[in-house]
Design a protein around this motif. Structure first.
Motif, PDB file in Angstrom:
ATOM      1  N   VAL A   6       0.964  -1.105   0.022  1.00 61.33           N
ATOM      2  CA  VAL A   6       0.056   0.009  -0.017  1.00 61.33           C
ATOM      3  C   VAL A   6       0.856   1.294  -0.178  1.00 61.33           C
ATOM      4  CG1 VAL A   6      -1.601   1.354   1.417  1.00 61.33           C
ATOM      5  CG2 VAL A   6      -2.062  -1.024   1.110  1.00 61.33           C
ATOM      6  N   ASP A   7       1.911   1.225   0.666  1.00 63.33           N
ATOM      7  CA  ASP A   7       2.820   2.422   0.953  1.00 63.33           C
ATOM      8  C   ASP A   7       3.422   2.648  -0.502  1.00 63.33           C
ATOM      9  OD1 ASP A   7       4.709   4.278   2.049  1.00 63.33           O
ATOM     10  OD2 ASP A   7       6.134   3.005   2.303  1.00 63.33           O
ATOM     11  N   THR A   8       4.035   1.711  -1.108  1.00 64.76           N
ATOM     12  CA  THR A   8       4.800   1.652  -2.508  1.00 64.76           C
ATOM     13  C   THR A   8       3.594   2.393  -3.531  1.00 64.76           C
ATOM     14  OG1 THR A   8       5.979  -0.063  -2.053  1.00 64.76           O
ATOM     15  CG2 THR A   8       5.751   0.460  -4.167  1.00 64.76           C
ATOM     16  N   ARG A   9       2.334   1.946  -3.340  1.00 68.29           N
ATOM     17  CA  ARG A   9       1.411   2.269  -4.360  1.00 68.29           C
ATOM     18  C   ARG A   9       1.232   3.720  -4.139  1.00 68.29           C
ATOM     19  NH1 ARG A   9      -2.740  -2.528  -5.303  1.00 68.29           N
ATOM     20  NH2 ARG A   9      -3.649  -0.976  -6.713  1.00 68.29           N
ATOM     21  N   ILE A  10       0.745   4.188  -2.857  1.00 65.88           N
ATOM     22  CA  ILE A  10       0.412   5.560  -2.605  1.00 65.88           C
ATOM     23  C   ILE A  10       1.485   6.523  -2.868  1.00 65.88           C
ATOM     24  CG2 ILE A  10      -0.137   7.127  -0.679  1.00 65.88           C
ATOM     25  CD1 ILE A  10      -1.779   4.756   0.555  1.00 65.88           C
ATOM     26  N   ARG A  11       2.886   5.976  -2.503  1.00 66.99           N
ATOM     27  CA  ARG A  11       3.917   7.191  -2.943  1.00 66.99           C
ATOM     28  C   ARG A  11       4.283   7.272  -4.285  1.00 66.99           C
ATOM     29  NH1 ARG A  11       7.727   7.721   0.962  1.00 66.99           N
ATOM     30  NH2 ARG A  11       7.701   6.646   2.775  1.00 66.99           N
ATOM     31  N   SER A  12       3.532   6.256  -5.396  1.00 68.27           N
ATOM     32  CA  SER A  12       3.604   6.691  -6.809  1.00 68.27           C
ATOM     33  C   SER A  12       2.611   7.512  -6.825  1.00 68.27           C
ATOM     34  CB  SER A  12       3.621   5.072  -7.518  1.00 68.27           C
ATOM     35  OG  SER A  12       2.386   4.622  -7.333  1.00 68.27           O
ATOM     36  N   LEU A  13       1.393   7.402  -6.422  1.00 68.09           N
ATOM     37  CA  LEU A  13       0.097   8.258  -6.527  1.00 68.09           C
ATOM     38  C   LEU A  13       0.372   9.738  -6.117  1.00 68.09           C
ATOM     39  CD1 LEU A  13      -2.591   5.907  -5.653  1.00 68.09           C
ATOM     40  CD2 LEU A  13      -2.015   6.603  -7.853  1.00 68.09           C
ATOM     41  N   ILE A  14       1.266   9.671  -5.033  1.00 65.57           N
ATOM     42  CA  ILE A  14       1.486  11.269  -4.605  1.00 65.57           C
ATOM     43  C   ILE A  14       2.240  12.042  -5.290  1.00 65.57           C
ATOM     44  CG2 ILE A  14       3.549  10.922  -3.178  1.00 65.57           C
ATOM     45  CD1 ILE A  14       1.704  11.974  -0.738  1.00 65.57           C
ATOM     46  N   GLU A  15       3.417  11.384  -6.184  1.00 61.70           N
ATOM     47  CA  GLU A  15       4.264  12.144  -6.815  1.00 61.70           C
ATOM     48  C   GLU A  15       3.641  13.301  -7.777  1.00 61.70           C
ATOM     49  OE1 GLU A  15       7.601  12.261  -6.816  1.00 61.70           O
ATOM     50  OE2 GLU A  15       7.336  11.028  -5.121  1.00 61.70           O
ATOM     51  N   PRO A  16       2.503  13.244  -8.555  1.00 61.41           N
ATOM     52  CA  PRO A  16       2.412  14.438  -9.192  1.00 61.41           C
ATOM     53  C   PRO A  16       1.675  15.572  -8.247  1.00 61.41           C
ATOM     54  CG  PRO A  16       1.317  12.248  -9.977  1.00 61.41           C
ATOM     55  CD  PRO A  16       2.002  12.068  -8.814  1.00 61.41           C
ATOM     56  N   PHE A  17       1.224  15.230  -7.100  1.00 55.76           N
ATOM     57  CA  PHE A  17       0.652  16.118  -6.205  1.00 55.76           C
ATOM     58  C   PHE A  17       1.898  16.686  -5.314  1.00 55.76           C
ATOM     59  CE2 PHE A  17      -2.614  13.168  -7.212  1.00 55.76           C
ATOM     60  CZ  PHE A  17      -3.777  14.068  -7.341  1.00 55.76           C
ATOM     61  N   ASN A  18       2.992  16.074  -5.468  1.00 55.02           N
ATOM     62  CA  ASN A  18       4.010  16.714  -4.546  1.00 55.02           C
ATOM     63  C   ASN A  18       4.954  17.721  -5.244  1.00 55.02           C
ATOM     64  OD1 ASN A  18       6.090  17.018  -2.650  1.00 55.02           O
ATOM     65  ND2 ASN A  18       6.860  14.923  -2.550  1.00 55.02           N
ATOM     66  N   LYS A  19       4.334  18.795  -5.525  1.00 50.20           N
ATOM     67  CA  LYS A  19       5.098  19.902  -6.529  1.00 50.20           C
ATOM     68  C   LYS A  19       6.189  20.275  -5.795  1.00 50.20           C
ATOM     69  CE  LYS A  19       1.261  20.422  -9.058  1.00 50.20           C
ATOM     70  NZ  LYS A  19       1.059  19.265 -10.121  1.00 50.20           N
ATOM     71  N   LYS A  20       6.370  20.519  -4.613  1.00 53.05           N
ATOM     72  CA  LYS A  20       7.672  21.181  -4.093  1.00 53.05           C
ATOM     73  C   LYS A  20       8.656  19.975  -3.904  1.00 53.05           C
ATOM     74  CE  LYS A  20       5.376  24.644  -1.673  1.00 53.05           C
ATOM     75  NZ  LYS A  20       6.046  25.857  -1.738  1.00 53.05           N
ATOM     76  N   GLY A  21       8.475  18.476  -4.247  1.00 52.01           N
ATOM     77  CA  GLY A  21       9.398  17.396  -3.920  1.00 52.01           C
ATOM     78  C   GLY A  21       9.729  17.255  -2.614  1.00 52.01           C
ATOM     79  N   VAL A  22       8.881  17.481  -1.692  1.00 50.55           N
ATOM     80  CA  VAL A  22       8.952  16.981  -0.433  1.00 50.55           C
ATOM     81  C   VAL A  22       9.373  15.642  -0.059  1.00 50.55           C
ATOM     82  CG1 VAL A  22       7.742  17.039   1.928  1.00 50.55           C
ATOM     83  CG2 VAL A  22       7.459  18.838   0.474  1.00 50.55           C
ATOM     84  N   GLU A  23      10.401  15.247   0.565  1.00 49.29           N
ATOM     85  CA  GLU A  23      10.477  13.850   1.146  1.00 49.29           C
ATOM     86  C   GLU A  23       9.487  13.276   2.117  1.00 49.29           C
ATOM     87  OE1 GLU A  23      13.979  10.999   2.995  1.00 49.29           O
ATOM     88  OE2 GLU A  23      14.570  13.138   2.121  1.00 49.29           O
ATOM     89  N   ILE A  24       8.904  12.189   1.513  1.00 48.70           N
ATOM     90  CA  ILE A  24       7.811  11.818   2.249  1.00 48.70           C
ATOM     91  C   ILE A  24       7.839  10.731   3.329  1.00 48.70           C
ATOM     92  CG2 ILE A  24       5.522  10.365   1.909  1.00 48.70           C
ATOM     93  CD1 ILE A  24       5.611  12.952   0.322  1.00 48.70           C
ATOM     94  N   SER A  25       7.667  11.121   4.438  1.00 46.91           N
ATOM     95  CA  SER A  25       7.969  10.288   5.544  1.00 46.91           C
ATOM     96  C   SER A  25       6.719   9.907   6.155  1.00 46.91           C
ATOM     97  CB  SER A  25       8.935  10.710   6.366  1.00 46.91           C
ATOM     98  OG  SER A  25       8.173  11.821   7.148  1.00 46.91           O
ATOM     99  N   GLU A  26       6.730   9.062   7.012  1.00 46.48           N
ATOM    100  CA  GLU A  26       5.393   8.588   7.881  1.00 46.48           C
ATOM    101  C   GLU A  26       4.687   9.843   8.462  1.00 46.48           C
ATOM    102  OE1 GLU A  26       3.986   5.137   8.526  1.00 46.48           O
ATOM    103  OE2 GLU A  26       4.964   4.802   6.837  1.00 46.48           O
ATOM    104  N   ALA A  27       5.631  10.832   8.752  1.00 43.53           N
ATOM    105  CA  ALA A  27       4.893  12.182   9.657  1.00 43.53           C
ATOM    106  C   ALA A  27       4.678  13.029   8.639  1.00 43.53           C
ATOM    107  CB  ALA A  27       6.160  12.349  10.854  1.00 43.53           C
ATOM    108  N   THR A  28       4.931  13.029   7.267  1.00 47.67           N
ATOM    109  CA  THR A  28       4.802  14.005   6.371  1.00 47.67           C
ATOM    110  C   THR A  28       3.161  14.373   6.484  1.00 47.67           C
ATOM    111  OG1 THR A  28       6.388  13.386   5.163  1.00 47.67           O
ATOM    112  CG2 THR A  28       4.780  14.821   4.020  1.00 47.67           C
ATOM    113  N   THR A  29       3.024  15.788   6.831  1.00 46.82           N
ATOM    114  CA  THR A  29       1.312  16.143   6.774  1.00 46.82           C
ATOM    115  C   THR A  29       1.143  16.553   5.658  1.00 46.82           C
ATOM    116  OG1 THR A  29       2.182  18.528   7.602  1.00 46.82           O
ATOM    117  CG2 THR A  29       1.605  16.761   9.265  1.00 46.82           C
ATOM    118  N   PHE A  30      -0.181  16.552   5.108  1.00 46.61           N
ATOM    119  CA  PHE A  30      -0.554  16.861   3.678  1.00 46.61           C
ATOM    120  C   PHE A  30      -0.839  18.566   3.677  1.00 46.61           C
ATOM    121  CE2 PHE A  30      -2.080  12.653   4.252  1.00 46.61           C
ATOM    122  CZ  PHE A  30      -1.455  11.878   3.236  1.00 46.61           C
ATOM    123  N   ALA A  31      -1.382  18.913   4.679  1.00 46.30           N
ATOM    124  CA  ALA A  31      -1.525  20.502   5.116  1.00 46.30           C
ATOM    125  C   ALA A  31      -0.405  21.331   5.059  1.00 46.30           C
ATOM    126  CB  ALA A  31      -2.681  20.999   6.094  1.00 46.30           C
TER     127      ALA A  31
END
Length: 80
Positions: A6-31
């Motif tokens: 699930v983690d791997t698939r969500i990471r691929s889905l989030i890429e186009p939305f991650n405009k600033k290239g933030v490194e995604i961790s468990e604690a990364t907040t959306f807002a």
């Protein structure tokens, strides 16, 4: 599907939305970290729902503040 898949698939889905290239961790907040506005959240949730064939209710969305919580929620919905 286990949590790692699930983690791997969500990471691929989030890429186009991650405009600033933030490194995604468990604690990364959306807002805060990713600076998602409400429209971006709705688009991203729609992508997840389509990919995993699940429904994430508005109440669930309100409780999900960071990436780890999202992965947990989708993993749990997959089990139902």
């Amino acid at each position: 599907m286990d949590r790692a898949e699930v983690d791997t698939r969500i990471r691929s889905l989030i890429e186009p939305f991650n405009k600033k290239g933030v490194e995604i961790s468990e604690a990364t907040t959306f807002a805060g970290d990713l600076e998602f506005d409400s429209l971006t959240v709705m688009d991203f949730v729609a992508e997840i729902e389509d990919e995993f064939d699940v429904i994430i209710s508005m109440n669930q969305q309100a409780e999900i503040e960071n990436y780890g919580q999202l992965v947990d929620a989708v993993t749990k919905l997959q089990d139902n």
